[in-house]
Design a protein around this motif. Structure first.
Motif, PDB file in Angstrom:
ATOM      1  N   GLY A 272       0.822  -1.204   0.000  1.00 57.37           N
ATOM      2  CA  GLY A 272       0.000   0.000   0.000  1.00 57.37           C
ATOM      3  C   GLY A 272       0.855   1.253   0.000  1.00 57.37           C
ATOM      4  O   GLY A 272       2.033   1.230   0.368  1.00 57.37           O
ATOM      5  N   ALA A 273       0.268   2.356  -0.424  1.00 53.39           N
ATOM      6  CA  ALA A 273       0.991   3.624  -0.510  1.00 53.39           C
ATOM      7  C   ALA A 273       1.564   3.997   0.846  1.00 53.39           C
ATOM      8  O   ALA A 273       0.866   3.967   1.869  1.00 53.39           O
ATOM      9  CB  ALA A 273       0.055   4.720  -1.011  1.00 53.39           C
ATOM     10  N   LEU A 274       2.845   4.327   0.857  1.00 59.58           N
ATOM     11  CA  LEU A 274       3.534   4.683   2.099  1.00 59.58           C
ATOM     12  C   LEU A 274       4.550   5.773   1.817  1.00 59.58           C
ATOM     13  O   LEU A 274       5.377   5.640   0.912  1.00 59.58           O
ATOM     14  CB  LEU A 274       4.246   3.461   2.685  1.00 59.58           C
ATOM     15  CG  LEU A 274       5.157   3.737   3.891  1.00 59.58           C
ATOM     16  CD1 LEU A 274       4.335   4.092   5.128  1.00 59.58           C
ATOM     17  CD2 LEU A 274       6.066   2.549   4.170  1.00 59.58           C
ATOM     18  N   LEU A 275       4.485   6.838   2.589  1.00 63.03           N
ATOM     19  CA  LEU A 275       5.471   7.906   2.522  1.00 63.03           C
ATOM     20  C   LEU A 275       6.253   7.929   3.829  1.00 63.03           C
ATOM     21  O   LEU A 275       5.657   7.967   4.905  1.00 63.03           O
ATOM     22  CB  LEU A 275       4.790   9.264   2.311  1.00 63.03           C
ATOM     23  CG  LEU A 275       5.702  10.499   2.439  1.00 63.03           C
ATOM     24  CD1 LEU A 275       6.718  10.533   1.304  1.00 63.03           C
ATOM     25  CD2 LEU A 275       4.870  11.779   2.460  1.00 63.03           C
ATOM     26  N   VAL A 276       7.570   7.885   3.728  1.00 71.79           N
ATOM     27  CA  VAL A 276       8.448   8.037   4.898  1.00 71.79           C
ATOM     28  C   VAL A 276       9.298   9.280   4.669  1.00 71.79           C
ATOM     29  O   VAL A 276       9.988   9.382   3.650  1.00 71.79           O
ATOM     30  CB  VAL A 276       9.345   6.806   5.110  1.00 71.79           C
ATOM     31  CG1 VAL A 276      10.280   7.037   6.305  1.00 71.79           C
ATOM     32  CG2 VAL A 276       8.505   5.558   5.334  1.00 71.79           C
ATOM     33  N   VAL A 277       9.221  10.223   5.595  1.00 72.44           N
ATOM     34  CA  VAL A 277      10.066  11.414   5.532  1.00 72.44           C
ATOM     35  C   VAL A 277      11.055  11.338   6.689  1.00 72.44           C
ATOM     36  O   VAL A 277      10.714  10.899   7.787  1.00 72.44           O
ATOM     37  CB  VAL A 277       9.245  12.713   5.592  1.00 72.44           C
ATOM     38  CG1 VAL A 277       8.363  12.846   4.366  1.00 72.44           C
ATOM     39  CG2 VAL A 277       8.411  12.800   6.854  1.00 72.44           C
ATOM     40  N   SER A 278      12.282  11.764   6.436  1.00 71.25           N
ATOM     41  CA  SER A 278      13.342  11.580   7.428  1.00 71.25           C
ATOM     42  C   SER A 278      14.315  12.736   7.407  1.00 71.25           C
ATOM     43  O   SER A 278      14.453  13.453   6.397  1.00 71.25           O
ATOM     44  CB  SER A 278      14.093  10.272   7.145  1.00 71.25           C
ATOM     45  OG  SER A 278      15.202  10.108   8.018  1.00 71.25           O
ATOM     46  N   ASN A 279      15.012  12.908   8.526  1.00 64.21           N
ATOM     47  CA  ASN A 279      16.178  13.786   8.527  1.00 64.21           C
ATOM     48  C   ASN A 279      17.263  13.164   7.649  1.00 64.21           C
ATOM     49  O   ASN A 279      17.141  12.019   7.210  1.00 64.21           O
ATOM     50  CB  ASN A 279      16.663  14.036   9.951  1.00 64.21           C
ATOM     51  CG  ASN A 279      17.271  12.782  10.592  1.00 64.21           C
ATOM     52  OD1 ASN A 279      16.795  11.657  10.383  1.00 64.21           O
ATOM     53  ND2 ASN A 279      18.305  12.958  11.392  1.00 64.21           N
ATOM     54  N   HIS A 280      18.329  13.922   7.413  1.00 64.11           N
ATOM     55  CA  HIS A 280      19.322  13.461   6.431  1.00 64.11           C
ATOM     56  C   HIS A 280      20.742  13.747   6.919  1.00 64.11           C
ATOM     57  O   HIS A 280      21.423  14.636   6.403  1.00 64.11           O
ATOM     58  CB  HIS A 280      19.065  14.175   5.101  1.00 64.11           C
ATOM     59  CG  HIS A 280      19.819  13.622   3.940  1.00 64.11           C
ATOM     60  ND1 HIS A 280      20.307  12.328   3.907  1.00 64.11           N
ATOM     61  CD2 HIS A 280      20.183  14.184   2.750  1.00 64.11           C
ATOM     62  CE1 HIS A 280      20.922  12.117   2.766  1.00 64.11           C
ATOM     63  NE2 HIS A 280      20.877  13.230   2.048  1.00 64.11           N
ATOM     64  N   PRO A 281      21.234  12.940   7.892  1.00 65.12           N
ATOM     65  CA  PRO A 281      22.610  13.138   8.350  1.00 65.12           C
ATOM     66  C   PRO A 281      23.660  12.598   7.392  1.00 65.12           C
ATOM     67  O   PRO A 281      24.858  12.773   7.619  1.00 65.12           O
ATOM     68  CB  PRO A 281      22.643  12.383   9.683  1.00 65.12           C
ATOM     69  CG  PRO A 281      21.594  11.332   9.541  1.00 65.12           C
ATOM     70  CD  PRO A 281      20.512  11.958   8.702  1.00 65.12           C
ATOM     71  N   GLY A 282      23.235  11.932   6.305  1.00 66.77           N
ATOM     72  CA  GLY A 282      24.169  11.460   5.300  1.00 66.77           C
ATOM     73  C   GLY A 282      24.769  10.111   5.633  1.00 66.77           C
ATOM     74  O   GLY A 282      24.232   9.335   6.427  1.00 66.77           O
TER      75      GLY A 282
END
Length: 299
Positions: free
Chosen positions: A87-97
């Motif tokens: 199913g449709a899933l969006l994950v947003v995250s910080n980006h420490p690299g």
């Protein structure tokens, strides 16, 4: 003997290391000397990237990411259960690299995962992995062509969500602080682009879910203590330590932690948001809350 892909990736990795030292605009002979200095450490990195690409085609991005982390000597933990497997899933995250994308791929565990990624030559050089990336241009100086390319990338991301796929997005669009190594008073999150709000709306339209994640501990403490790393970071160059820890032996002291919030109905998260920017602020505030809630375990 190394293959063509390994050699090409090693050469591109050498270019990345030269750029990490801030020598991208140096005279040609300086850049050549830098690439020559990094030729040997670039070879194992090229092999690791080629193996990651091959395994992505064979077993999927999530399996290849777990194997790549193990091969690089990095350990990772996820504090929450994996999100829904379909199913449709969006994950947003910080980006420490560094290893953040690999750890998130492994933690999300979805074979259909696509990732919004900055346009980089070495990423384009990975034939299997690049098929899972939705490229957006960076540092292009603006203009109509860049805007068109960025718009096309966002549209592909929207279509993927509407088709029921999983999508990983780093709304900062640039490297942020690693919470495990941040100094006193240092901002852990940068400004987040309102495209996160638009993607959340797309997940809601598809009847999908969304989750906020924060990642920490992506750097090697040994690499961070190197004199050359400290020299570079005092000058605002934050990409050297990750490249060194990937390319050189002896930096297997990486302990990545993924804190993954509950995957909730995207429609509920978007409800009440007046516009994409407002929704994005809500997501960023939730990420800040996850960081604050796990502060004792982040250092």
């Amino acid at each position: 003997m190394s293959g063509p892909l390994e050699r090409a990736l090693a050469n591109l990795s050498g270019d990345e290391m030269v750029a990490a030292l801030g020598l991208g605009g140096a005279p040609a002979w300086v850049r050549r000397a830098g690439r020559a200095a990094f030729a040997v450490p670039s070879l194992p990195l090229g092999r690791a990237l080629a193996r990651f690409d091959r395994r992505t085609g064979e077993a999927g991005l999530h399996v290849a990411a777990r194997e790549a982390l193990a091969g690089l000597g990095a350990r990772w933990t996820a504090d929450a259960a994996p999100p829904p497997p379909r199913g449709a899933l969006l994950v947003v995250s910080n980006h420490p690299g560094a290893y953040d994308a690999l750890a998130l791929m492994a933690a999300i565990g979805r074979g259909d995962l696509m990732i919004v990624a900055a346009e980089r030559r070495f990423l384009r050089a990975l034939p299997e992995v690049s098929r899972r990336l939705l490229f957006v241009p960076i540092d292009g100086g603006g203009g109509g062509r860049e805007l068109a390319a960025r718009t096309a990338g966002v549209r592909r991301a929207l279509r993927h969500l509407r088709g029921g796929g999983a999508l990983l997005h780093f709304p900062a669009g640039r490297i942020e602080a690693d919470p495990a190594f941040a100094g006193a008073g240092e901002a852990l999150l940068g400004a987040w682009h309102p495209s996160a709000g638009a993607l959340l709306r797309a997940a809601a339209a598809a009847g999908g879910r969304a989750a906020v994640a924060v990642v920490s501990g992506v750097h090697s403490p040994r690499a961070k203590r190197l004199a050359v790393t400290r020299w570079a970071e005092r000058r605002g160059i934050t990409t050297l330590a990750p490249l060194l820890q990937v390319a050189l032996p002896g930096f297997d002291d990486v302990e990545v932690r993924v804190r993954l919030g509950e995957a909730r109905e995207a429609a509920a998260l978007a409800d009440g948001g007046s516009d994409d920017a407002a929704i994005t602020r809500r997501l960023r505030d939730e990420a800040a809350g996850l960081l604050a809630g796990g502060a004792r375990g982040l250092g």
